[in-house]
Design a protein around this motif. Structure first.
Motif, PDB file in Angstrom:
ATOM      1  N   ALA A 128       0.827  -1.212   0.000  1.00 26.48           N
ATOM      2  CA  ALA A 128       0.000   0.000   0.000  1.00 26.48           C
ATOM      3  C   ALA A 128       0.858   1.257   0.000  1.00 26.48           C
ATOM      4  O   ALA A 128       0.534   2.243  -0.673  1.00 26.48           O
ATOM      5  N   TYR A 129       1.963   1.238   0.748  1.00 28.63           N
ATOM      6  CA  TYR A 129       2.844   2.404   0.780  1.00 28.63           C
ATOM      7  C   TYR A 129       3.338   2.736  -0.626  1.00 28.63           C
ATOM      8  O   TYR A 129       3.276   3.880  -1.078  1.00 28.63           O
ATOM      9  N   ASP A 130       3.822   1.723  -1.336  1.00 30.69           N
ATOM     10  CA  ASP A 130       4.308   1.955  -2.690  1.00 30.69           C
ATOM     11  C   ASP A 130       3.176   2.303  -3.642  1.00 30.69           C
ATOM     12  O   ASP A 130       3.345   3.103  -4.564  1.00 30.69           O
ATOM     13  N   ALA A 131       2.001   1.690  -3.441  1.00 24.63           N
ATOM     14  CA  ALA A 131       0.869   1.960  -4.332  1.00 24.63           C
ATOM     15  C   ALA A 131       0.506   3.434  -4.320  1.00 24.63           C
ATOM     16  O   ALA A 131       0.248   4.036  -5.373  1.00 24.63           O
ATOM     17  N   LYS A 132       0.485   4.046  -3.140  1.00 24.41           N
ATOM     18  CA  LYS A 132       0.166   5.469  -3.061  1.00 24.41           C
ATOM     19  C   LYS A 132       1.283   6.314  -3.648  1.00 24.41           C
ATOM     20  O   LYS A 132       1.035   7.202  -4.485  1.00 24.41           O
ATOM     21  N   GLY A 133       2.505   6.074  -3.237  1.00 23.32           N
ATOM     22  CA  GLY A 133       3.617   6.889  -3.705  1.00 23.32           C
ATOM     23  C   GLY A 133       3.851   6.782  -5.194  1.00 23.32           C
ATOM     24  O   GLY A 133       4.133   7.780  -5.875  1.00 23.32           O
ATOM     25  N   LEU A 134       3.730   5.574  -5.740  1.00 22.44           N
ATOM     26  CA  LEU A 134       3.918   5.387  -7.176  1.00 22.44           C
ATOM     27  C   LEU A 134       2.779   6.024  -7.972  1.00 22.44           C
ATOM     28  O   LEU A 134       2.996   6.517  -9.084  1.00 22.44           O
ATOM     29  N   MET A 135       1.571   6.036  -7.402  1.00 21.93           N
ATOM     30  CA  MET A 135       0.459   6.680  -8.110  1.00 21.93           C
ATOM     31  C   MET A 135       0.664   8.191  -8.180  1.00 21.93           C
ATOM     32  O   MET A 135       0.432   8.807  -9.232  1.00 21.93           O
ATOM     33  N   HIS A 136       1.098   8.796  -7.091  1.00 19.70           N
ATOM     34  CA  HIS A 136       1.400  10.231  -7.143  1.00 19.70           C
ATOM     35  C   HIS A 136       2.451  10.514  -8.223  1.00 19.70           C
ATOM     36  O   HIS A 136       2.318  11.457  -9.014  1.00 19.70           O
ATOM     37  N   THR A 137       3.498   9.711  -8.242  1.00 20.89           N
ATOM     38  CA  THR A 137       4.571   9.910  -9.226  1.00 20.89           C
ATOM     39  C   THR A 137       4.039   9.734 -10.637  1.00 20.89           C
ATOM     40  O   THR A 137       4.385  10.505 -11.552  1.00 20.89           O
ATOM     41  N   ALA A 138       3.191   8.732 -10.838  1.00 25.67           N
ATOM     42  CA  ALA A 138       2.671   8.432 -12.168  1.00 25.67           C
ATOM     43  C   ALA A 138       1.806   9.558 -12.704  1.00 25.67           C
ATOM     44  O   ALA A 138       1.952   9.980 -13.857  1.00 25.67           O
ATOM     45  N   VAL A 139       0.900  10.075 -11.893  1.00 21.75           N
ATOM     46  CA  VAL A 139      -0.014  11.119 -12.359  1.00 21.75           C
ATOM     47  C   VAL A 139       0.751  12.402 -12.696  1.00 21.75           C
ATOM     48  O   VAL A 139       0.392  13.122 -13.627  1.00 21.75           O
ATOM     49  N   ARG A 140       1.808  12.675 -11.973  1.00 24.34           N
ATOM     50  CA  ARG A 140       2.572  13.900 -12.198  1.00 24.34           C
ATOM     51  C   ARG A 140       3.581  13.781 -13.340  1.00 24.34           C
ATOM     52  O   ARG A 140       4.155  14.785 -13.775  1.00 24.34           O
ATOM     53  N   ASP A 141       3.801  12.571 -13.831  1.00 24.51           N
ATOM     54  CA  ASP A 141       4.792  12.354 -14.889  1.00 24.51           C
ATOM     55  C   ASP A 141       4.255  12.850 -16.223  1.00 24.51           C
ATOM     56  O   ASP A 141       3.077  12.681 -16.538  1.00 24.51           O
ATOM     57  N   ASP A 142       5.109  13.480 -17.007  1.00 21.89           N
ATOM     58  CA  ASP A 142       4.688  13.979 -18.315  1.00 21.89           C
ATOM     59  C   ASP A 142       4.746  12.915 -19.408  1.00 21.89           C
ATOM     60  O   ASP A 142       4.388  13.192 -20.557  1.00 21.89           O
ATOM     61  N   ASP A 143       5.194  11.721 -19.072  1.00 22.48           N
ATOM     62  CA  ASP A 143       5.236  10.611 -20.024  1.00 22.48           C
ATOM     63  C   ASP A 143       4.152   9.595 -19.662  1.00 22.48           C
ATOM     64  O   ASP A 143       3.687   9.542 -18.520  1.00 22.48           O
ATOM     65  N   PRO A 144       3.773   8.751 -20.620  1.00 26.58           N
ATOM     66  CA  PRO A 144       2.764   7.732 -20.322  1.00 26.58           C
ATOM     67  C   PRO A 144       3.295   6.677 -19.359  1.00 26.58           C
ATOM     68  O   PRO A 144       4.446   6.242 -19.472  1.00 26.58           O
ATOM     69  N   VAL A 145       2.450   6.301 -18.415  1.00 29.85           N
ATOM     70  CA  VAL A 145       2.822   5.325 -17.393  1.00 29.85           C
ATOM     71  C   VAL A 145       1.795   4.200 -17.398  1.00 29.85           C
ATOM     72  O   VAL A 145       0.583   4.456 -17.372  1.00 29.85           O
TER      73      VAL A 145
END
Length: 370
Positions: free
Chosen positions: A189-206
Motif C-alpha cells: 500500500a505504501y508503494d501503491a500510493k507513492g507510485l500513483m502520485h509519481t505516475a499522475v505527475r509524470d509527463d510521459d505515459p505510465v
C-alpha cells in the motif's frame, strides 16, 4: 462486465476460498521506510484511491475513465468512493470499447489533460494495442516532442483466483518490452500510493499494473504483506528505485508484485535452514534499477528471478542476461521461477500448480546455493 467479480466471489465462497485468507510466513505488514503513519494501515486499493483523489483535488485536469469505475467503484475497488466527491464529469464510466476509450485518453492527454484510464484486465490489451503502443507510447517521439502524453493506464494483472486464461495473465514483460512507456508494479500500500502520485505527475505515459490478489478485497483475500502503514500526507516513490525488502548474503531473489510476498515467505523458511536470501522488489520495470540488482548479485554471486509472467522472452530472462553481461565472473549460479508457457488454467488445482508459490521460490534458492 460489472457482474464478473460477483460471480467470482460466489465461486470462491463455494470453494471455501473466503474462509481461509492466504497467509504466508514472513510476510507480516511492516511500516515502510519514510512512513510517518502511526497506527494507520491501508489496503492497496485504498492507498491508490487516496493518491488519485489528492491529485484530482490539486489539478482539475486529472480525471478517471474506464469500465465500471464510477457507480461500481472499479471491480477491484481501484476507484471506490471517487464518484461521490468528483461526480460523473470527472469519474466516467465508458462503453465496453477499449479501443475507443483508451484512444480518447490519449487524445485528452495530448490536449493538456491528465487522464487516468483503467484497462480492466491486462489481458484485454490486444484490442487496444494500437492506441497503447502506436499512440500513447509513440506520439511524443513521432511529433518531435511537440506533444506530450501525460497519461496513466492502470490495469489489473495476475491470477490465483480461478478466472481462467483470458483474465489471469500478468504480462509485465509485454509492456516493458515496448519502448515509450514507463511500467510500475506496486507490491504494498505504501508503494501503491507513492507510485500513483509519481505516475499522475509524470509527463510521459505510465502503465500502472496492480495485482488483484494484493488489493485487499473481501471476496479475494490478500496475504498480510500488502497492507502497510501509509502516511496521510502526499509523498512520491521515485521510478527506477528498487526496494531491498530483506538483506542477505547467500542469494539474491529479484521479483515484483505478488511474488515479493511469496519470496519473503520463502526467505523466512530458508533462514531456518541457515540460508540467508536477499529479496529485492523492483517496483518499476521501466525504468529498471539495474544498479541495485547488480550490487546485490555482486555480493551474493547467486541470482534467482521470480515472476508471474510467462517464462519465455520475459522479465526473468532479461534480468539474468543483465547480470551475465555486466559481470559474468561474479555469477556462480542462476535460476528463474515463472509461469510455464501455457494458458492459465481455470481449475483451482491446475492454476495452483502453474503459479509459483513460496516453496517453488525456496527450492530455486536452495538450488543455486547448493
Amino acid at each position: 462486465m460489472a457482474t464478473e467479480p460477483e460471480a467470482d466471489a460466489e465461486a470462491d465462497a463455494e470453494a471455501g476460498a473466503e474462509a481461509e485468507p492466504e497467509t504466508e510466513p514472513g510476510a507480516e505488514s511492516q511500516p515502510e521506510p519514510g512512513s510517518t503513519a502511526t497506527g494507520r494501515e491501508l489496503t492497496m486499493s485504498r492507498a491508490m484511491v487516496e493518491a488519485v483523489a489528492a491529485e484530482m483535488r490539486a489539478d482539475e485536469e486529472v480525471f478517471v475513465m474506464g469500465e465500471d469505475v464510477a457507480d461500481y467503484g472499479g471491480i477491484f475497488d481501484s476507484t471506490e468512493g471517487l464518484l461521490e466527491e468528483f461526480g460523473h464529469d470527472r469519474i466516467m464510466d465508458v462503453p465496453i470499447s477499449e479501443t475507443g476509450f483508451i484512444g480518447a485518453g490519449v487524445g485528452a492527454a495530448q490536449a493538456g489533460m491528465r487522464p487516468i484510464v483503467e484497462l480492466m484486465f491486462a489481458d484485454f490489451f490486444g484490442v487496444a494495442m494500437d492506441q497503447i503502443y502506436n499512440g500513447m507510447a509513440k506520439n511524443t517521439y513521432m511529433s518531435g516532442g511537440a506533444v506530450s502524453v501525460p497519461m496513466v493506464l492502470t490495469t489489473a494483472v495476475g491470477g490465483t483466483y480461478n478466472d481462467a486464461a483470458q483474465h489471469s495473465q500478468t504480462l509485465y514483460g509485454t509492456f516493458a518490452h515496448l519502448p515509450g512507456m514507463k511500467v510500475v508494479v506496486p507490491s504494498t500500500a505504501y508503494d501503491a500510493k507513492g507510485l500513483m502520485h509519481t505516475a499522475v505527475r509524470d509527463d510521459d505515459p505510465v502503465v500502472y499494473m496492480f495485482h488483484k490478489r494484493l488489493m485487499g478485497l473481501g471476496w479475494m483475500p490478500a496475504p498480510p504483506g500488502p497492507k502497510t502503514a501509509v502516511p496521510e500526507e502526499e509523498y512520491t516513490v521515485p521510478f527506477g528505485e528498487a526496494d531491498v525488502k530483506r538483506e542477505g548474503g547467500d542469494a539474491t531473489v529479484v521479483t515484483l508484485g505478488l511474488h515479493v510476498h511469496r519470496a519473503l515467505a520463502a526467505a523466512e523458511d530458508l533462514a531456518e535452514e541457515g540460508i540467508d536470501a536477499e529479496v529485492i522488489d523492483l517496483r518499476t520495470l521501466v525504468p529498471l534499477d539495474e544498479e541495485t540488482v547488480l550490487e546485490s548479485v555482486g555480493k551474493t554471486g547467486r541470482l534467482v528471478v521470480v515472476d508471474e509472467d510467462y517464462r519465455s522472452f520475459g522479465v526473468t530472462g532479461e534480468l539474468i542476461a543483465l547480470a551475465a553481461e555486466s559481470n559474468l565472473d561474479a555469477l556462480d549460479a542462476v535460476e528463474r521461477v515463472a509461469m510455464p508457457d501455457v494458458p492459465v488454467p481455470y481449475a483451482r488445482p491446475l492454476e495452483e500448480e502453474v503459479n509459483p508459490d513460496s516453496e517453488a521460490v525456496a527450492a530455486a534458492v536452495r538450488s543455486v546455493v547448493e
